[in-house]
Write an enzyme that holds these catalytic residues in place. Structure first.
Site, short mmCIF file in Angstrom:
data_model
loop_
_atom_site.label_atom_id
_atom_site.label_comp_id
_atom_site.label_asym_id
_atom_site.label_seq_id
_atom_site.Cartn_x
_atom_site.Cartn_y
_atom_site.Cartn_z
N LYS A 111 0.82 -1.21 0.00
CA LYS A 111 0.00 0.00 0.00
C LYS A 111 0.85 1.26 0.00
O LYS A 111 0.46 2.28 -0.57
CB LYS A 111 -0.93 0.02 1.22
CG LYS A 111 -2.10 -0.91 1.08
CD LYS A 111 -3.22 -0.49 2.01
CE LYS A 111 -4.44 -1.36 1.84
NZ LYS A 111 -5.47 -1.06 2.83
N LYS A 194 -4.41 -10.12 -6.70
CA LYS A 194 -5.68 -10.44 -6.05
C LYS A 194 -6.74 -9.41 -6.44
O LYS A 194 -6.41 -8.26 -6.75
CB LYS A 194 -5.50 -10.57 -4.53
CG LYS A 194 -5.43 -9.28 -3.79
CD LYS A 194 -5.37 -9.48 -2.28
CE LYS A 194 -5.31 -8.09 -1.69
NZ LYS A 194 -4.96 -7.93 -0.35
N LYS A 197 -10.26 -3.72 -4.09
CA LYS A 197 -11.14 -2.55 -4.20
C LYS A 197 -10.44 -1.42 -4.93
O LYS A 197 -11.09 -0.53 -5.48
CB LYS A 197 -11.50 -2.04 -2.79
CG LYS A 197 -12.31 -3.02 -1.95
CD LYS A 197 -12.40 -2.49 -0.51
CE LYS A 197 -13.01 -3.50 0.43
NZ LYS A 197 -12.59 -3.32 1.83
P1 TYM Z 1 -10.49 -5.77 3.77
O1 TYM Z 1 -11.50 -4.71 3.99
O2 TYM Z 1 -9.38 -5.55 2.81
O3 TYM Z 1 -11.21 -7.12 3.31
C1 TYM Z 1 -12.31 -7.66 4.02
C2 TYM Z 1 -12.25 -9.19 4.00
O4 TYM Z 1 -12.24 -9.65 2.65
C3 TYM Z 1 -11.14 -10.53 2.45
N1 TYM Z 1 -10.64 -10.34 1.07
C4 TYM Z 1 -10.53 -11.33 0.18
N2 TYM Z 1 -10.79 -12.65 0.26
C5 TYM Z 1 -10.58 -13.40 -0.84
N3 TYM Z 1 -10.12 -12.88 -2.02
C6 TYM Z 1 -9.84 -11.56 -2.14
N4 TYM Z 1 -9.39 -11.07 -3.30
C7 TYM Z 1 -10.03 -10.73 -1.00
N5 TYM Z 1 -9.86 -9.39 -0.77
C8 TYM Z 1 -10.24 -9.17 0.50
C9 TYM Z 1 -10.10 -10.10 3.46
O5 TYM Z 1 -9.20 -11.15 3.74
C10 TYM Z 1 -10.97 -9.74 4.65
O6 TYM Z 1 -11.29 -10.89 5.41
N6 TYM Z 1 -7.43 -5.56 7.71
C11 TYM Z 1 -8.73 -6.04 7.27
C12 TYM Z 1 -9.90 -5.47 8.07
C13 TYM Z 1 -9.79 -5.67 9.53
C14 TYM Z 1 -9.95 -6.89 10.24
C15 TYM Z 1 -9.80 -6.54 11.62
C16 TYM Z 1 -10.19 -8.20 9.84
C17 TYM Z 1 -9.55 -4.70 10.45
N7 TYM Z 1 -9.55 -5.22 11.71
C18 TYM Z 1 -9.88 -7.53 12.59
C19 TYM Z 1 -10.27 -9.16 10.84
C20 TYM Z 1 -10.12 -8.83 12.21
C21 TYM Z 1 -8.92 -5.61 5.82
O7 TYM Z 1 -8.31 -4.72 5.34
O8 TYM Z 1 -9.91 -6.26 5.18
#
Ligand code: TYM
Length: 332
Positions: A111, A194, A197
């Site tokens: 990032k 991957k 967004k």
């Molecule tokens: P974020 O918002 O990027 O993504 C949310 C969830 O979607 C999953 N994900 C994917 N799974 C499969 N293929 C993909 N291409 C893909 N892109 C995203 C992510 O693994 C996630 O489960 N840091 C985290 C948010 C967060 C969080 C937490 C998660 C903040 N605090 C505590 C768990 C526990 C994030 O950026 O997710």
């Protein structure tokens, strides 16, 4: 009952990876765990967010959770900034985690890109806030996509160092729950990246609110290779795009990748893509429509977030008090 915590950033363009890798699985856990699901707006602002968009996107993520089947009465759904305990514990973790640990985080490197010096301090400390999200509820299980694995390992390191430093057994060992055939959904335009967004190409992802035409078009135009589909998963060697589309199909039908290969092995992509497009429209269409309906009722969604936040605060308060006593903060 063991406690689950998971979160999604309200940064717009919620996509099929978020759905298959995370949100959809949450609805399946609500019978067996005490679940807390969070819209992590404080994480979102580690990179610039337009304030009006952030409000809209926060409601969108909450709507997606509900539309995917997460019951807001049985579970807690709320946005992070309404529960100050997250930020308070994150500060304490800023003082537990080491610079070297955070320097190794691949998500930060991706990032921040080449201009690390311009990244916000929040982006660097992001994983500490994530550890606080989970541990402020003493959650034991965290359902996520594969890309979050490294952050969860760091969460374990932080919990362990805190426990060791203070000679307590306060924080549990957190277990990631990574399951299904789509733990890492890839870009429809490049099987080595991957689905994300922030990809500048809209054709790289199917969003949860895409209509039937958009879903079908994106699948039809997805990158593939000229070979027919393989009969076993061994045939995916150097064919990441084929593996991705079959993985998506398997996840949407709750089959294994082996089953899908057995069914479509030898078929041309044109045939398979048509089947996948029909399936994706049938499965995602109703979820997207329900999301849209909920987003049009902002007062309802805001009420759920407010109610969830109050319940979350009540769970976090005694745990944070215990942490503060352990650290040696003089209490009121
Ligand atoms: P974020 O918002 O990027 O993504 C949310 C969830 O979607 C999953 N994900 C994917 N799974 C499969 N293929 C993909 N291409 C893909 N892109 C995203 C992510 O693994 C996630 O489960 N840091 C985290 C948010 C967060 C969080 C937490 C998660 C903040 N605090 C505590 C768990 C526990 C994030 O950026 O997710």
């Amino acid at each position: 009952m063991d406690r689950i915590f998971s979160g999604v950033q309200p940064t717009g363009n919620l996509h099929l990876g978020n759905y298959l890798g995370a949100i959809r699985n949450w609805a399946r856990l609500q019978d067996d765990y005490d679940c807390i699901f969070c819209v992590v707006d404080m994480h979102a602002i580690t990179v610039w967010q337009d304030p009006r968009e952030l409000v809209r996107n926060t409601r969108e993520v909450a709507a997606a959770m509900i539309a995917a089947g997460v019951d807001p009465k049985r579970n807690i759904i709320f946005n992070q900034s309404q529960v100050p305990a997250h930020a308070e514990l994150a500060w304490i973790f800023n003082c537990v985690a080491r610079m070297g640990w955070l320097n190794r985080m691949t998500q930060f490197k991706e990032k921040a890109g080449k201009h690390k010096e311009n990244a916000s301090v929040g982006l660097f400390a992001y994983p500490n806030l994530m550890a606080a999200d989970i541990l402020v509820y003493k959650a034991t299980h965290v359902p996520v996509g594969e890309d979050q694995k490294q952050h969860l390992e760091l969460t374990r390191d932080i919990a362990q160092k805190f426990n060791n430093d203070f000679g307590v057994d306060l924080f549990p060992v957190v277990e990631p729950l990574i399951f299904g055939a789509a733990t890492r959904v890839m870009s429809l335009k490049d099987g080595s990246k991957k689905m994300s967004k922030s990809d500048p190409s809209e054709m790289s992802r199917i969003t949860m609110t895409d209509d039937a035409d958009a879903i079908a078009k994106k699948i039809r135009k997805a990158r593939t290779d000229p070979e027919p589909l393989p009969e076993t998963p061994a045939g995916f060697e150097s064919r990441p795009e084929a593996a991705n589309l079959i993985g998506i199909y398997a996840a949407l039908t709750d089959q294994t990748v082996e089953d899908v290969c057995a069914e479509y092995g030898g078929a041309q992509f044109s045939t398979f893509k048509q089947a996948l497009a029909d399936l994706a429209v049938a499965k995602l269409g109703p979820v997207g429509a329900e999301m849209q309906r909920l987003m049009d009722d902002a007062a309802y969604v805001d009420g759920i977030l407010r109610d969830g936040a109050a319940r979350a605060r009540a769970i976090a308060a005694p745990i944070l008090a215990e942490v503060k006593r352990t650290v040696g903060f003089l209490e009121p």
